[in-house]
Design a protein around this motif. Structure first.
Motif, PDB file in Angstrom:
ATOM      1  N   THR A  30       0.812  -1.216   0.000  1.00  0.00           N
ATOM      2  CA  THR A  30       0.000   0.000   0.000  1.00  0.00           C
ATOM      3  C   THR A  30       0.846   1.267   0.000  1.00  0.00           C
ATOM      4  OG1 THR A  30      -1.806  -1.151   1.136  1.00  0.00           O
ATOM      5  CG2 THR A  30      -1.814   1.256   1.218  1.00  0.00           C
ATOM      6  N   ASP A  31       1.848   1.328   0.871  1.00  0.00           N
ATOM      7  CA  ASP A  31       2.647   2.542   0.979  1.00  0.00           C
ATOM      8  C   ASP A  31       3.497   2.784  -0.266  1.00  0.00           C
ATOM      9  OD1 ASP A  31       1.596   3.068   3.468  1.00  0.00           O
ATOM     10  OD2 ASP A  31       3.274   2.187   4.567  1.00  0.00           O
TER      11      ASP A  31
ATOM     12  N   HIS B 100       1.246   3.950  -3.079  1.00  0.00           N
ATOM     13  CA  HIS B 100       0.848   5.338  -2.865  1.00  0.00           C
ATOM     14  C   HIS B 100       1.972   6.299  -3.253  1.00  0.00           C
ATOM     15  CE1 HIS B 100      -1.094   8.819  -1.067  1.00  0.00           C
ATOM     16  NE2 HIS B 100       0.023   9.076  -0.422  1.00  0.00           N
TER      17      HIS B 100
ATOM     18  N   GLN C 207       1.948   9.167  -6.069  1.00  0.00           N
ATOM     19  CA  GLN C 207       2.258  10.543  -5.697  1.00  0.00           C
ATOM     20  C   GLN C 207       3.391  11.117  -6.550  1.00  0.00           C
ATOM     21  OE1 GLN C 207      -0.259  12.019  -4.258  1.00  0.00           O
ATOM     22  NE2 GLN C 207       0.870  12.839  -2.510  1.00  0.00           N
TER      23      GLN C 207
ATOM     24  N   GLY D  41      -2.558  14.125  -1.755  1.00  0.00           N
ATOM     25  CA  GLY D  41      -2.632  12.691  -1.507  1.00  0.00           C
ATOM     26  C   GLY D  41      -4.045  12.166  -1.486  1.00  0.00           C
TER      27      GLY D  41
ATOM     28  N   ARG E 172      -5.186   8.324  -2.722  1.00  0.00           N
ATOM     29  CA  ARG E 172      -5.883   7.381  -1.843  1.00  0.00           C
ATOM     30  C   ARG E 172      -7.258   7.028  -2.389  1.00  0.00           C
ATOM     31  NH1 ARG E 172      -1.969   5.152   1.360  1.00  0.00           N
ATOM     32  NH2 ARG E 172      -0.863   6.729   2.575  1.00  0.00           N
TER      33      ARG E 172
ATOM     34  N   ALA F  39      -9.313   3.252  -3.208  1.00  0.00           N
ATOM     35  CA  ALA F  39     -10.151   2.902  -2.065  1.00  0.00           C
ATOM     36  C   ALA F  39     -11.414   2.181  -2.514  1.00  0.00           C
ATOM     37  CB  ALA F  39     -10.530   4.157  -1.284  1.00  0.00           C
TER      38      ALA F  39
ATOM     39  N   VAL G  64     -13.019   7.807   2.113  1.00  0.00           N
ATOM     40  CA  VAL G  64     -11.765   8.109   2.786  1.00  0.00           C
ATOM     41  C   VAL G  64     -11.913   9.430   3.535  1.00  0.00           C
ATOM     42  CG1 VAL G  64      -9.322   8.639   2.467  1.00  0.00           C
ATOM     43  CG2 VAL G  64     -10.408   6.872   1.068  1.00  0.00           C
TER      44      VAL G  64
ATOM     45  N   PHE H 253     -10.085  12.537   5.478  1.00  0.00           N
ATOM     46  CA  PHE H 253      -8.818  13.252   5.537  1.00  0.00           C
ATOM     47  C   PHE H 253      -8.949  14.381   6.539  1.00  0.00           C
ATOM     48  CE2 PHE H 253      -5.959  16.658   4.219  1.00  0.00           C
ATOM     49  CZ  PHE H 253      -4.760  15.985   4.046  1.00  0.00           C
TER      50      PHE H 253
ATOM     51  N   ILE I 142      -5.158  10.166   6.998  1.00  0.00           N
ATOM     52  CA  ILE I 142      -6.112   9.613   6.050  1.00  0.00           C
ATOM     53  C   ILE I 142      -6.544   8.242   6.551  1.00  0.00           C
ATOM     54  CG2 ILE I 142      -6.445   8.807   3.690  1.00  0.00           C
ATOM     55  CD1 ILE I 142      -4.445  10.895   2.776  1.00  0.00           C
ATOM     56  N   GLU I 143      -7.851   8.016   6.635  1.00  0.00           N
ATOM     57  CA  GLU I 143      -8.343   6.733   7.119  1.00  0.00           C
ATOM     58  C   GLU I 143      -9.653   6.381   6.430  1.00  0.00           C
ATOM     59  OE1 GLU I 143      -8.499   7.686  11.269  1.00  0.00           O
ATOM     60  OE2 GLU I 143     -10.605   8.270  11.185  1.00  0.00           O
TER      61      GLU I 143
END
Length: 334
Positions: free
Chosen positions: A148-149, A152, A156, A168, A172, A176, A180, A182, A187-188
């Motif tokens: 995931t990271d 991303h 970016q 970002g 995301r 998703a 999401v 922010f 961010i979740e």
């Protein structure tokens, strides 16, 4: 998910490069555009029914890498500026692979095919969606599932070529499967109870995000108290909207959308085209309707009671001048 492999899966390799493929989708801002620039929270909605697919095929050694898309078909090295973010998606991913266990990746020529349904300059994350699909497809050539990271950060890198200093949110949102959240740089994902059905409608006019952001900035310079008050109220609507998603309260979400549009109108980021489509949606009894994205063109987002109601809203929007409509849903697929 964006990739054909789970984003959290461990990296695997194959001895021989293969045809790689992947897909991503559009996104739209549910609540929080413009206010997020001043520190307010925002909700981003994945538009999973508007997709980008990418295929990366290995070529013979020494062949010239090529790109096939609606913007450019031909050698990767002579691609125009408009597709430099896509070129970056290919080269950055190959560089990453060469640095992480695939030393031959940097020299492997590829033919990359991109098929995107996400319209450009409409606030739907077109460049990020293409980057998400292409980076994952190139990695898939080597049997690699990007974590995931890493995924991303590659997206970016492409977004920095496209937009300079991306927040970002697009990166995301286009991968998703649920809304999401922010806020304050965090961010979740947001859990959703029930099912929410949305219709996105294109005015046919490109959005003018930079112009609109600059106009709000100028207004803030002249009347900071007024703009700060609007920003605070939009932030409150974003928090309320998150609660309605968690609670499954479609009526409540629609009310926050209506209120957000009125506040954005006071910031002078709407337009006659956007207001006309918002009015048409409300005339078709939409639960809520608002501009989405930077404004002064682009798209509106409307909330329907169910699929049949969404079809009626879409018809009303097209009758009112929308050049395209898309229906998408989040939550339970009952």
């Amino acid at each position: 998910m964006t990739s054909n492999h789970p984003a959290s899966a461990p990296t695997t390799t194959t001895a021989i490069p293969r045809v790689g493929s992947s897909a991503s989708h559009g996104k739209t801002i549910l609540i929080g555009e413009h206010a997020v620039v001043y520190g307010a929270p925002a909700l981003v909605l994945p538009v999973t029914d508007v997709r980008v697919t990418a295929t990366a095929s290995p070529l013979s050694a020494g062949a010239e890498p090529t790109l096939e898309s609606t913007v450019h078909t031909g050698p990767l090295g002579s691609a125009p500026a408009a597709v430099l973010p896509t070129v970056t998606a290919v080269t950055a991913t190959l560089r990453h692979l060469a640095q992480t266990g695939h030393p031959d990746a940097g020299a492997l020529p590829l033919h990359v095919l991109v098929d995107s349904q996400v319209p450009t300059a409409r606030g739907m994350g077109s460049s990020a969606a293409v980057a998400a699909a292409v980076t994952a497809a190139v990695a898939d050539v080597f049997g690699v599932a990007l974590d995931t990271d890493t995924h991303h950060e590659l997206i970016q890198e492409c977004e920095r070529v496209a937009h300079g200093r991306p927040s970002g949110l697009d990166a995301r949102g286009v991968v998703a499967t649920e809304p999401v959240w922010f806020a304050a740089g965090v961010i979740e994902p947001v859990q959703v109870t029930g099912r929410f059905v949305f219709v996105v409608a294109d005015t046919g006019v490109p959005g003018h995000t930079r112009e609109a952001v600059a106009a709000v900035r100028n207004r803030h310079d002249r009347a900071p108290a007024m703009v700060d008050s609007v920003v605070e109220r939009i932030g409150g609507l974003a928090r309320a909207a998150r609660g309605t998603l968690v609670d499954g309260d479609a009526q409540g979400l629609g009310a926050t959308m209506d209120a957000a549009h009125e506040l954005l109108t006071t910031l002078d980021v709407s337009s006659g085209d956007l207001d006309r489509l918002v009015g048409a949606a409300r005339g078709a009894d939409a639960l809520g309707a608002k501009l989405t994205g930077g404004g002064r063109g682009g798209c509106v987002l409307t909330l329907a009671a169910d699929d049949e109601h969404a079809a009626r809203i879409a018809t009303a929007l097209r009758t009112a001048g929308a050049t395209a409509t898309w229906t998408t849903s989040i939550g339970a697929r009952a």
